[in-house]
Write a protein that holds these residues in place. Structure first.
Motif, PDB file in Angstrom:
ATOM      1  N   ARG A 372     -49.492 -29.160   7.141  1.00 26.70           N
ATOM      2  CA  ARG A 372     -49.594 -29.897   8.414  1.00 26.70           C
ATOM      3  C   ARG A 372     -49.209 -28.927   9.514  1.00 26.70           C
ATOM      4  O   ARG A 372     -48.077 -28.459   9.580  1.00 26.70           O
ATOM      5  N   ARG A 373     -50.170 -28.606  10.357  1.00 28.97           N
ATOM      6  CA  ARG A 373     -49.915 -27.670  11.449  1.00 28.97           C
ATOM      7  C   ARG A 373     -49.000 -28.306  12.495  1.00 28.97           C
ATOM      8  O   ARG A 373     -49.050 -29.506  12.724  1.00 28.97           O
ATOM      9  N   ARG A 374     -48.202 -27.470  13.103  1.00 27.76           N
ATOM     10  CA  ARG A 374     -47.272 -27.964  14.125  1.00 27.76           C
ATOM     11  C   ARG A 374     -48.044 -28.611  15.273  1.00 27.76           C
ATOM     12  O   ARG A 374     -49.032 -28.060  15.759  1.00 27.76           O
ATOM     13  N   GLY A 375     -47.570 -29.792  15.659  1.00 31.32           N
ATOM     14  CA  GLY A 375     -48.222 -30.509  16.750  1.00 31.32           C
ATOM     15  C   GLY A 375     -49.345 -31.420  16.318  1.00 31.32           C
ATOM     16  O   GLY A 375     -49.921 -32.126  17.146  1.00 31.32           O
ATOM     17  N   GLU A 376     -49.682 -31.386  15.018  1.00 31.56           N
ATOM     18  CA  GLU A 376     -50.756 -32.243  14.521  1.00 31.56           C
ATOM     19  C   GLU A 376     -50.189 -33.311  13.592  1.00 31.56           C
ATOM     20  O   GLU A 376     -49.227 -33.063  12.865  1.00 31.56           O
ATOM     21  N   ALA A 377     -50.769 -34.474  13.611  1.00 31.94           N
ATOM     22  CA  ALA A 377     -50.290 -35.575  12.781  1.00 31.94           C
ATOM     23  C   ALA A 377     -50.924 -35.556  11.395  1.00 31.94           C
ATOM     24  O   ALA A 377     -50.304 -35.982  10.417  1.00 31.94           O
ATOM     25  N   GLU A 378     -52.151 -35.078  11.306  1.00 27.53           N
ATOM     26  CA  GLU A 378     -52.874 -35.094  10.038  1.00 27.53           C
ATOM     27  C   GLU A 378     -52.647 -33.803   9.256  1.00 27.53           C
ATOM     28  O   GLU A 378     -52.420 -32.743   9.835  1.00 27.53           O
ATOM     29  N   THR A 379     -52.736 -33.919   7.948  1.00 29.41           N
ATOM     30  CA  THR A 379     -52.650 -32.744   7.089  1.00 29.41           C
ATOM     31  C   THR A 379     -54.061 -32.234   6.782  1.00 29.41           C
ATOM     32  O   THR A 379     -55.054 -32.929   7.021  1.00 29.41           O
ATOM     33  N   CYS A 380     -54.144 -31.033   6.267  1.00 30.28           N
ATOM     34  CA  CYS A 380     -55.422 -30.469   5.864  1.00 30.28           C
ATOM     35  C   CYS A 380     -55.209 -29.598   4.635  1.00 30.28           C
ATOM     36  O   CYS A 380     -54.081 -29.225   4.306  1.00 30.28           O
ATOM     37  N   VAL A 381     -56.293 -29.274   3.966  1.00 31.57           N
ATOM     38  CA  VAL A 381     -56.235 -28.486   2.742  1.00 31.57           C
ATOM     39  C   VAL A 381     -56.782 -27.088   3.013  1.00 31.57           C
ATOM     40  O   VAL A 381     -57.837 -26.932   3.651  1.00 31.57           O
ATOM     41  N   ILE A 382     -56.050 -26.077   2.541  1.00 34.21           N
ATOM     42  CA  ILE A 382     -56.446 -24.684   2.697  1.00 34.21           C
ATOM     43  C   ILE A 382     -56.672 -24.081   1.313  1.00 34.21           C
ATOM     44  O   ILE A 382     -55.852 -24.250   0.410  1.00 34.21           O
ATOM     45  N   HIS A 383     -57.774 -23.365   1.149  1.00 37.39           N
ATOM     46  CA  HIS A 383     -58.118 -22.758  -0.128  1.00 37.39           C
ATOM     47  C   HIS A 383     -57.908 -21.248  -0.068  1.00 37.39           C
ATOM     48  O   HIS A 383     -58.094 -20.612   0.968  1.00 37.39           O
ATOM     49  N   GLY A 384     -57.551 -20.680  -1.186  1.00 39.02           N
ATOM     50  CA  GLY A 384     -57.400 -19.239  -1.300  1.00 39.02           C
ATOM     51  C   GLY A 384     -57.532 -18.802  -2.743  1.00 39.02           C
ATOM     52  O   GLY A 384     -57.485 -19.621  -3.667  1.00 39.02           O
ATOM     53  N   ALA A 385     -57.698 -17.505  -2.940  1.00 40.19           N
ATOM     54  CA  ALA A 385     -57.807 -16.981  -4.299  1.00 40.19           C
ATOM     55  C   ALA A 385     -56.454 -16.933  -4.988  1.00 40.19           C
ATOM     56  O   ALA A 385     -56.365 -17.011  -6.208  1.00 40.19           O
ATOM     57  N   ALA A 386     -55.381 -16.807  -4.196  1.00 46.50           N
ATOM     58  CA  ALA A 386     -54.032 -16.717  -4.763  1.00 46.50           C
ATOM     59  C   ALA A 386     -53.026 -17.218  -3.745  1.00 46.50           C
ATOM     60  O   ALA A 386     -53.295 -17.266  -2.534  1.00 46.50           O
ATOM     61  N   LEU A 387     -51.856 -17.582  -4.247  1.00 48.10           N
ATOM     62  CA  LEU A 387     -50.774 -18.106  -3.425  1.00 48.10           C
ATOM     63  C   LEU A 387     -49.511 -17.320  -3.720  1.00 48.10           C
ATOM     64  O   LEU A 387     -49.235 -16.982  -4.868  1.00 48.10           O
ATOM     65  N   ILE A 388     -48.755 -17.006  -2.681  1.00 45.09           N
ATOM     66  CA  ILE A 388     -47.466 -16.326  -2.830  1.00 45.09           C
ATOM     67  C   ILE A 388     -46.395 -17.172  -2.165  1.00 45.09           C
ATOM     68  O   ILE A 388     -46.532 -17.549  -0.999  1.00 45.09           O
ATOM     69  N   ASN A 389     -45.345 -17.485  -2.911  1.00 47.76           N
ATOM     70  CA  ASN A 389     -44.220 -18.239  -2.352  1.00 47.76           C
ATOM     71  C   ASN A 389     -43.202 -17.248  -1.796  1.00 47.76           C
ATOM     72  O   ASN A 389     -42.492 -16.596  -2.534  1.00 47.76           O
ATOM     73  N   SER A 390     -43.158 -17.136  -0.488  1.00 50.76           N
ATOM     74  CA  SER A 390     -42.216 -16.242   0.182  1.00 50.76           C
ATOM     75  C   SER A 390     -41.234 -17.033   1.033  1.00 50.76           C
ATOM     76  O   SER A 390     -40.871 -16.630   2.137  1.00 50.76           O
ATOM     77  N   SER A 391     -40.811 -18.172   0.505  1.00 51.43           N
ATOM     78  CA  SER A 391     -39.945 -19.062   1.285  1.00 51.43           C
ATOM     79  C   SER A 391     -38.485 -18.655   1.261  1.00 51.43           C
ATOM     80  O   SER A 391     -37.630 -19.403   1.721  1.00 51.43           O
ATOM     81  N   GLY A 392     -38.176 -17.467   0.719  1.00 48.72           N
ATOM     82  CA  GLY A 392     -36.832 -16.934   0.868  1.00 48.72           C
ATOM     83  C   GLY A 392     -35.886 -17.292  -0.252  1.00 48.72           C
ATOM     84  O   GLY A 392     -36.246 -17.337  -1.422  1.00 48.72           O
ATOM     85  N   ILE A 393     -34.638 -17.577   0.118  1.00 50.12           N
ATOM     86  CA  ILE A 393     -33.554 -17.788  -0.834  1.00 50.12           C
ATOM     87  C   ILE A 393     -33.216 -19.267  -0.934  1.00 50.12           C
ATOM     88  O   ILE A 393     -33.195 -19.972   0.074  1.00 50.12           O
ATOM     89  N   GLU A 394     -32.926 -19.720  -2.153  1.00 49.23           N
ATOM     90  CA  GLU A 394     -32.460 -21.091  -2.362  1.00 49.23           C
ATOM     91  C   GLU A 394     -30.936 -21.069  -2.452  1.00 49.23           C
ATOM     92  O   GLU A 394     -30.366 -20.580  -3.428  1.00 49.23           O
TER      93      GLU A 394
END
Length: 479
Positions: A372-394
């Motif tokens: 969900r992009r900032r400022g938008e109410a609706e969500t959308c789907v994004i496609h890619g060949a690969a995904l990387i989780n770089s959300s940092g430290i838990e």
């Protein structure tokens, strides 16, 4: 109240004076400090990795994955801020890092590879072993994972994943950081299972070089992921999604600035701090001085400011200031920042302010995520060949699906730290159980104390904690 103290003895257990749980930077630095003290001690470091001193942060093998601080800022010796610079000078002179000449700066301003920093930490431990041997102290690496811990009247007992039992007069939780990208988590294990490791260049080489790669998170882990993709030969688009869309600033070498927080102890609240930092940064810019100069003076005062703040003030900081603090303070090494900037200018790397809402099932030939992009109410789907989780430290131990954190929390031997960051402890590192009682044989240091001091992960922070805790452990056992 849950049963927390066990009085029966375990004859089959190995015994040591001090058990260190974790052999990354924190645990290795503590052992180094203990060995330097002129008191005989037996030390066991329990670490599942094959090598001590590396942990998560310094196990990287690619030269492009560098420290985010220059050598002058990264000494493991709190009594010698030039220790890394001196070691690096000798290392380069012996032919250990010929690529350093490409940076064309003095040694103190170099950003060495993380793997090389791990070698430095290991060498300082080796030297401390020799010092310790002169007064009968020893340290041994037990390659295993601690899965449980029990408190006894006269000792601490550890259970390891290979079935061993260890007992010690004291135990120290030095588990370091739990990266969200590599650590199973109770609420997002599906994400990690579907994502590439940010540091796995070999896996990235299997991708179509022109394919689109999605990255969640825009902090320093993202910077490492982009470096990994570049070294893997990836030349396609990179889409980065983070809640605020902020990138880390590049680390520069600013001149000195007056310690305005040290000169004015009346500055105590996050609001006051933010006001003064902004004022001094504006003054610096007006004088033609890098704004990083006044900001760098704040670092030493963060533990004091954080510890004396109320929970309400801490929440305000985390909610409203933290993203900007992270991007301005936790800066990117210059070469990595140059790569990110170049790819951004070329249009290959795009940063979007958007919240990750989950994986989309059934994606063919790749992955799909919902955002969900900032400022938008609706969500959308994004496609890619690969995904990387770089959300940092838990930092929230309640979300880390490792045996020891789950056991300690579940049985009330520890409690979450302030704002659920790490675990709670007294000022000397002695942990607090669920009832707020201070343990006399169980301590913590480094990242697990994030909630206590906020900045408890940097090398200089851990070095100071290691020295103080080593003296505390030796002093306690001598009384």
């Amino acid at each position: 109240m849950r049963e927390q103290i066990h009085t029966e003895s375990f004859v089959s257990s190995r015994f040591a004076d001090i058990l260190i749980i974790g052999g990354g930077l924190s645990g290795t630095m503590l052992a180094t400090q203990l060995l330097r003290l002129p008191v005989q001690r037996t030390i066991l470091i329990i670490e599942p990795r094959a090598e001590l001193g590396r942990g998560e942060a310094y196990s990287a093998v690619e030269l492009g994955h560098t420290l985010n601080g220059n050598a002058a800022r990264m000494s493991v010796d709190p009594d010698n801020p030039d220790d890394l610079t001196q070691w690096l000078t000798e290392h380069i002179a012996s032919g250990g890092w010929p690529q350093s000449a490409e940076q064309n700066v003095p040694v103190c301003e170099l950003f060495p590879p993380r793997g090389m920093f791990g070698v430095y930490v290991q060498q300082r431990l080796t030297e401390a072993r020799a010092v310790g041997a002169r007064h009968g102290s020893t340290v041994e690496h037990v390659q295993a994972e601690v899965v449980d811990l029990q408190m006894h009247a006269d000792s601490v007992r550890l259970t390891l994943n290979d079935g061993q039992n260890l007992q010690g007069a004291f135990a120290v939780i030095a588990t370091g950081m739990f990266p969200a990208a590599r650590t199973p988590q109770t609420r997002s294990s599906g994400l990690n299972a579907a994502a590439l490791d940010p540091w796995d260049v070999t896996a990235m080489r299997q991708l179509d070089p022109q394919s689109s790669v999605l990255i969640i998170g825009s902090g320093l882990t993202m910077v490492d992921a982009v470096v990994s993709l570049e070294q893997a030969g990836h030349r396609g688009p990179i889409e980065v999604f983070s809640r605020h869309g902020l990138l880390p600033h590049v680390r520069r070498q600013p001149p000195s600035w007056a310690d305005f927080l040290g000169d004015d102890p009346s500055i105590r609240t996050p609001r006051q701090l933010l006001h003064e930092v902004r004022r001094h940064c504006r003054d610096a810019i007006a004088q033609g001085v890098d704004w990083q100069a006044p900001l760098d003076t704040v670092r030493v005062h963060i533990p004091r400011l954080w510890s004396q703040a109320t929970d309400v003030q801490r929440r305000q900081f985390v909610r409203h200031v933290r993203p900007w603090w992270e991007s301005h303070h936790h800066r990117s090494p210059p070469l990595s920042a140059e790569l990110v900037e170049r790819l951004h200018k070329e249009g290959r790397l795009r940063i979007q302010a958007a919240s990750f809402k989950g994986l989309e099932p059934g994606a063919e030939d790749g992955v799909a995520i919902r955002i969900r992009r900032r400022g938008e109410a609706e969500t959308c789907v994004i496609h890619g060949a690969a995904l990387i989780n770089s959300s940092g430290i838990e930092y929230d131990w309640r979300r880390v699906a490792r045996p020891l954190p789950q056991q300690l929390l579940g049985r009330g031997l520890v409690q979450p730290g302030p704002l659920a960051l790490g675990i709670a402890a007294a000022i000397d590192g002695a942990v607090l159980n669920e009832n707020g009682q201070v343990a006399n044989r169980l301590f913590a240091m480094g990242p697990p104390l994030r909630g206590m001091w906020w900045e408890s992960t940097a090398v200089t922070d851990v070095a100071l904690q290691a020295k103080a805790l080593a003296a505390r452990l030796v002093g306690t056992s001598e009384n």
